[in-house]
Each structure stands twice: as structure tokens, then as C-alpha cells.
Design a protein around this motif. Structure first.
Motif, PDB file in Angstrom:
ATOM      1  N   GLY A 221       0.796  -1.217   0.000  1.00 36.94           N
ATOM      2  CA  GLY A 221       0.000   0.000   0.000  1.00 36.94           C
ATOM      3  C   GLY A 221       0.832   1.273   0.000  1.00 36.94           C
ATOM      4  N   THR A 222       0.184   2.369  -0.302  1.00 37.81           N
ATOM      5  CA  THR A 222       0.880   3.656  -0.413  1.00 37.81           C
ATOM      6  C   THR A 222       1.273   4.232   0.941  1.00 37.81           C
ATOM      7  OG1 THR A 222      -1.267   4.773  -0.564  1.00 37.81           O
ATOM      8  CG2 THR A 222      -0.158   4.222  -2.631  1.00 37.81           C
ATOM      9  N   ASP A 223       0.583   3.831   2.001  1.00 40.13           N
ATOM     10  CA  ASP A 223       0.994   4.318   3.325  1.00 40.13           C
ATOM     11  C   ASP A 223       2.402   3.833   3.666  1.00 40.13           C
ATOM     12  OD1 ASP A 223      -1.382   5.631   3.660  1.00 40.13           O
ATOM     13  OD2 ASP A 223      -2.269   4.158   5.030  1.00 40.13           O
ATOM     14  N   ARG A 224       2.717   2.611   3.295  1.00 38.33           N
ATOM     15  CA  ARG A 224       4.066   2.083   3.543  1.00 38.33           C
ATOM     16  C   ARG A 224       5.092   2.814   2.679  1.00 38.33           C
ATOM     17  NH1 ARG A 224       5.615  -3.268   4.718  1.00 38.33           N
ATOM     18  NH2 ARG A 224       3.504  -3.521   5.544  1.00 38.33           N
ATOM     19  N   VAL A 225       4.724   3.108   1.445  1.00 35.15           N
ATOM     20  CA  VAL A 225       5.620   3.896   0.587  1.00 35.15           C
ATOM     21  C   VAL A 225       5.932   5.231   1.258  1.00 35.15           C
ATOM     22  CG1 VAL A 225       5.879   5.049  -1.640  1.00 35.15           C
ATOM     23  CG2 VAL A 225       4.789   2.798  -1.529  1.00 35.15           C
ATOM     24  N   ALA A 226       4.904   5.871   1.786  1.00 33.61           N
ATOM     25  CA  ALA A 226       5.091   7.163   2.453  1.00 33.61           C
ATOM     26  C   ALA A 226       5.991   7.028   3.680  1.00 33.61           C
ATOM     27  CB  ALA A 226       3.734   7.745   2.845  1.00 33.61           C
ATOM     28  N   ALA A 227       5.802   5.967   4.442  1.00 33.06           N
ATOM     29  CA  ALA A 227       6.618   5.765   5.642  1.00 33.06           C
ATOM     30  C   ALA A 227       8.079   5.551   5.278  1.00 33.06           C
ATOM     31  CB  ALA A 227       6.082   4.576   6.431  1.00 33.06           C
ATOM     32  N   ILE A 228       8.331   4.795   4.212  1.00 36.27           N
ATOM     33  CA  ILE A 228       9.705   4.565   3.762  1.00 36.27           C
ATOM     34  C   ILE A 228      10.311   5.862   3.239  1.00 36.27           C
ATOM     35  CG2 ILE A 228      11.100   3.392   2.002  1.00 36.27           C
ATOM     36  CD1 ILE A 228       9.247   0.943   2.422  1.00 36.27           C
ATOM     37  N   ASP A 229       9.535   6.633   2.519  1.00 39.26           N
ATOM     38  CA  ASP A 229      10.014   7.928   2.023  1.00 39.26           C
ATOM     39  C   ASP A 229      10.416   8.837   3.177  1.00 39.26           C
ATOM     40  OD1 ASP A 229      10.430  10.063   0.066  1.00 39.26           O
ATOM     41  OD2 ASP A 229       8.591  10.922   0.887  1.00 39.26           O
ATOM     42  N   ASP A 230       9.661   8.816   4.254  1.00 36.54           N
ATOM     43  CA  ASP A 230       9.985   9.641   5.420  1.00 36.54           C
ATOM     44  C   ASP A 230      11.260   9.169   6.119  1.00 36.54           C
ATOM     45  OD1 ASP A 230       7.776  11.262   5.094  1.00 36.54           O
ATOM     46  OD2 ASP A 230       6.521  10.167   6.518  1.00 36.54           O
ATOM     47  N   ALA A 231      11.584   7.878   5.955  1.00 32.69           N
ATOM     48  CA  ALA A 231      12.679   7.281   6.728  1.00 32.69           C
ATOM     49  C   ALA A 231      14.038   7.366   6.046  1.00 32.69           C
ATOM     50  CB  ALA A 231      12.352   5.819   7.023  1.00 32.69           C
ATOM     51  N   VAL A 232      14.078   7.541   4.716  1.00 39.64           N
ATOM     52  CA  VAL A 232      15.350   7.496   3.988  1.00 39.64           C
ATOM     53  C   VAL A 232      15.475   8.670   3.029  1.00 39.64           C
ATOM     54  CG1 VAL A 232      15.481   4.975   4.127  1.00 39.64           C
ATOM     55  CG2 VAL A 232      14.414   6.055   2.125  1.00 39.64           C
ATOM     56  N   ASP A 233      16.718   8.892   2.593  1.00 39.00           N
ATOM     57  CA  ASP A 233      16.998   9.990   1.672  1.00 39.00           C
ATOM     58  C   ASP A 233      17.475   9.517   0.312  1.00 39.00           C
ATOM     59  OD1 ASP A 233      16.354  12.061   3.471  1.00 39.00           O
ATOM     60  OD2 ASP A 233      18.322  11.877   4.430  1.00 39.00           O
ATOM     61  N   VAL A 234      17.239   8.241  -0.016  1.00 40.01           N
ATOM     62  CA  VAL A 234      17.616   7.733  -1.330  1.00 40.01           C
ATOM     63  C   VAL A 234      16.361   7.605  -2.193  1.00 40.01           C
ATOM     64  CG1 VAL A 234      19.656   6.537  -0.473  1.00 40.01           C
ATOM     65  CG2 VAL A 234      17.484   5.334  -0.581  1.00 40.01           C
ATOM     66  N   PRO A 235      16.505   7.635  -3.518  1.00 43.10           N
ATOM     67  CA  PRO A 235      15.339   7.560  -4.401  1.00 43.10           C
ATOM     68  C   PRO A 235      14.548   6.273  -4.208  1.00 43.10           C
ATOM     69  CG  PRO A 235      17.258   8.338  -5.610  1.00 43.10           C
ATOM     70  CD  PRO A 235      17.751   7.888  -4.274  1.00 43.10           C
ATOM     71  N   ILE A 236      13.244   6.406  -4.335  1.00 45.47           N
ATOM     72  CA  ILE A 236      12.332   5.277  -4.210  1.00 45.47           C
ATOM     73  C   ILE A 236      11.724   4.981  -5.569  1.00 45.47           C
ATOM     74  CG2 ILE A 236      10.108   4.537  -3.276  1.00 45.47           C
ATOM     75  CD1 ILE A 236      10.813   6.088  -0.744  1.00 45.47           C
ATOM     76  N   VAL A 237      11.886   3.729  -6.004  1.00 40.36           N
ATOM     77  CA  VAL A 237      11.263   3.242  -7.233  1.00 40.36           C
ATOM     78  C   VAL A 237      10.170   2.270  -6.809  1.00 40.36           C
ATOM     79  CG1 VAL A 237      11.605   2.036  -9.416  1.00 40.36           C
ATOM     80  CG2 VAL A 237      13.430   3.491  -8.505  1.00 40.36           C
ATOM     81  N   ALA A 238       8.939   2.684  -6.930  1.00 44.05           N
ATOM     82  CA  ALA A 238       7.811   1.843  -6.507  1.00 44.05           C
ATOM     83  C   ALA A 238       7.525   0.797  -7.568  1.00 44.05           C
ATOM     84  CB  ALA A 238       6.572   2.700  -6.276  1.00 44.05           C
ATOM     85  N   ILE A 239       7.186  -0.409  -7.122  1.00 43.72           N
ATOM     86  CA  ILE A 239       6.928  -1.510  -8.043  1.00 43.72           C
ATOM     87  C   ILE A 239       5.813  -2.393  -7.496  1.00 43.72           C
ATOM     88  CG2 ILE A 239       8.697  -2.994  -6.985  1.00 43.72           C
ATOM     89  CD1 ILE A 239       9.285  -4.046  -9.876  1.00 43.72           C
ATOM     90  N   GLY A 240       5.098  -3.044  -8.405  1.00 37.65           N
ATOM     91  CA  GLY A 240       4.081  -4.002  -7.999  1.00 37.65           C
ATOM     92  C   GLY A 240       2.676  -3.539  -8.309  1.00 37.65           C
ATOM     93  N   GLY A 241       2.122  -4.036  -9.412  1.00 37.21           N
ATOM     94  CA  GLY A 241       0.739  -3.724  -9.756  1.00 37.21           C
ATOM     95  C   GLY A 241       0.511  -2.300 -10.190  1.00 37.21           C
ATOM     96  N   ILE A 242       1.549  -1.607 -10.603  1.00 35.70           N
ATOM     97  CA  ILE A 242       1.421  -0.184 -10.937  1.00 35.70           C
ATOM     98  C   ILE A 242       1.037  -0.010 -12.404  1.00 35.70           C
ATOM     99  CG2 ILE A 242       2.655   2.007 -11.097  1.00 35.70           C
ATOM    100  CD1 ILE A 242       4.300   1.056  -8.678  1.00 35.70           C
ATOM    101  N   THR A 243       0.091   0.863 -12.621  1.00 34.71           N
ATOM    102  CA  THR A 243      -0.382   1.226 -13.959  1.00 34.71           C
ATOM    103  C   THR A 243      -0.281   2.742 -14.114  1.00 34.71           C
ATOM    104  OG1 THR A 243      -2.651   1.515 -13.182  1.00 34.71           O
ATOM    105  CG2 THR A 243      -2.025  -0.699 -13.934  1.00 34.71           C
ATOM    106  N   ALA A 244      -0.550   3.220 -15.320  1.00 36.10           N
ATOM    107  CA  ALA A 244      -0.552   4.666 -15.535  1.00 36.10           C
ATOM    108  C   ALA A 244      -1.598   5.342 -14.657  1.00 36.10           C
ATOM    109  CB  ALA A 244      -0.807   4.966 -17.007  1.00 36.10           C
ATOM    110  N   GLU A 245      -2.711   4.649 -14.411  1.00 33.98           N
ATOM    111  CA  GLU A 245      -3.769   5.223 -13.576  1.00 33.98           C
ATOM    112  C   GLU A 245      -3.365   5.273 -12.108  1.00 33.98           C
ATOM    113  OE1 GLU A 245      -5.172   4.040 -17.375  1.00 33.98           O
ATOM    114  OE2 GLU A 245      -4.241   2.756 -15.830  1.00 33.98           O
TER     115      GLU A 245
END
Length: 210
Positions: free
Chosen positions: A147-171
Motif C-alpha cells: 500500500g501507499t501508506d508504507r511507501v510514504a513511511a519509507i520515504d519519510d525514513a530514507v533519503d535515497v530515491p524510491i522506485v515503486a513496483i508491484g501492480g502499478i499502472t498509468a492510472e
């Protein structure tokens, strides 16, 4: 800083019977920003020969080529780097083998793993699977769709680029980027698309809009 734009992870079995090379060419024409040679189920020899062909293509389009898991294969095809999972070589060992200029990615799905990978020298983090996906057969069932909440938590925790993957579409890309991802990586959203070039362009437009 690693900033590839749309990132394609190759997989012939998810490419509607088309050769990986052909899918990659179409995606590069659509504005692809990075290629990861994955190809689970193929021999090291097959991946080597495919990797040499992809190296020539990515050189032509001036985009980075990375190899999934295999540091030895990355060296053999002169790739720009490697993407590592939890059971692969440790990041410092990969850095020693590939050199200071290599791009090192690490798959993570928790804040703790993200912090550890960042501390050990990852140039970017592959975060996911964000949504349930059938493109990866080695994802812990308990982590299907972090989920996106976990993405947000990881973004808050680190300063390196995040490449999200898994079930992602243009929408879905705008939602993931709004949560803190810097860009997205996909498999079937491009490889299985009727028109991989158009699919890549739609994803690239979604990423650029954000």
C-alpha cells in the motif's frame, strides 16, 4: 542521484509471446528511462546473450541497464549496475565487485529494511509490491500489496530515491508518486501491453506530470 523515469523489468513469459528485445525497443521509443534484465526461468547463458543485445540498445538510447540479482552477469555484460534482493549478495560486497560508479538497487518492503539498505550504500530502493501483482513469484504473500501508506513511511525514513513496483499502472502511478515514490517500475504494464511504446509513453506522462 538515480533518477531514471519509467523503469522496465523484463520478463519474456509476461510479454505475450514477443521477444524481450522487441518489447524493450518499443518501450525505449516510448521514453523508457531504465531497463532491468530479469528473465526469471532462463539460463545464465540465455540471459548473457540477451543482456549483450540489451546493452547495445540501452547504449544507443543512453539509458542505464541493470541486472536482477546477478553481480557476475552484470560484470559480464558491462551493465550499469545490479538490483539485489534480500537473499542476494550484500550491498557492500556488490559495491566492491562492481565499483564506485555502479548503480546498486535493493528491494525492500519495510521501513527497517529501507533504512538498512540506505545505510549500506543503496543508490535507490525498489519498494513494493505496492499493489497485488502476479509478475513476481518470489514476493512474500504477507507483503502482497503493502500500500501507499508504507511507501510514504519509507520515504519519510530514507533519503535515497524510491522506485515503486508491484501492480502499478498509468492510472495508479499518480497515487504512488504522491505518497513519496520518485518513479515507478513495471513489468506487465509494458510487456503485456498491446502497444508497449504507447503504454510506456502513458506511464512516462504520468511520472512527468508529478
Amino acid at each position: 542521484m538515480f533518477d531514471p523515469g519509467v523503469y522496465l523489468v523484463t520478463q519474456r513469459t509476461a510479454s505475450a509471446g514477443r521477444p524481450t528485445d522487441a518489447v524493450v525497443v518499443d518501450a525505449l521509443d516510448g521514453g523508457l528511462g531504465a531497463v532491468q534484465l530479469r528473465e526469471k526461468g532462463r539460463s545464465a547463458r540465455e540471459r548473457y546473450h540477451l543482456g549483450r543485445r540489451l546493452r547495445a540498445l540501452t547504449d544507443e538510447y543512453a539509458v542505464p541497464l541493470l541486472v536482477n540479482d546477478r553481480v557476475d552477469l552484470a560484470l559480464a555484460i558491462d551493465a550499469d549496475g545490479v538490483h539485489l534482493g534480500a537473499s542476494d549478495l550484500p550491498l557492500p560486497a556488490a559495491r566492491d565487485l562492481l565499483g564506485a560508479d555502479a548503480i546498486l538497487g535493493r528491494s525492500v518492503s519495510t521501513v527497517a529494511d529501507a533504512r538498512e539498505a540506505a545505510a549500506k550504500g543503496a543508490d535507490y530502493l525498489g519498494v513494493g509490491a505496492v499493489y497485488p501483482t502476479t509478475s513476481k513469484d518470489d514476493v512474500d504473500p504477507d507483503e502482497q500489496g503493502i500500500g501507499t501508506d508504507r511507501v510514504a513511511a519509507i520515504d519519510d525514513a530514507v533519503d535515497v530515491p524510491i522506485v515503486a513496483i508491484g501492480g502499478i499502472t498509468a492510472e495508479r502511478a499518480p497515487e504512488v508518486l504522491a505518497a513519496g515514490a520518485d518513479t515507478v517500475a513495471v513489468v506487465s504494464a509494458i510487456t503485456a501491453a498491446e502497444d508497449p511504446e504507447r503504454a510506456t509513453r502513458r506511464l512516462a506522462d504520468a511520472v512527468d506530470t508529478e
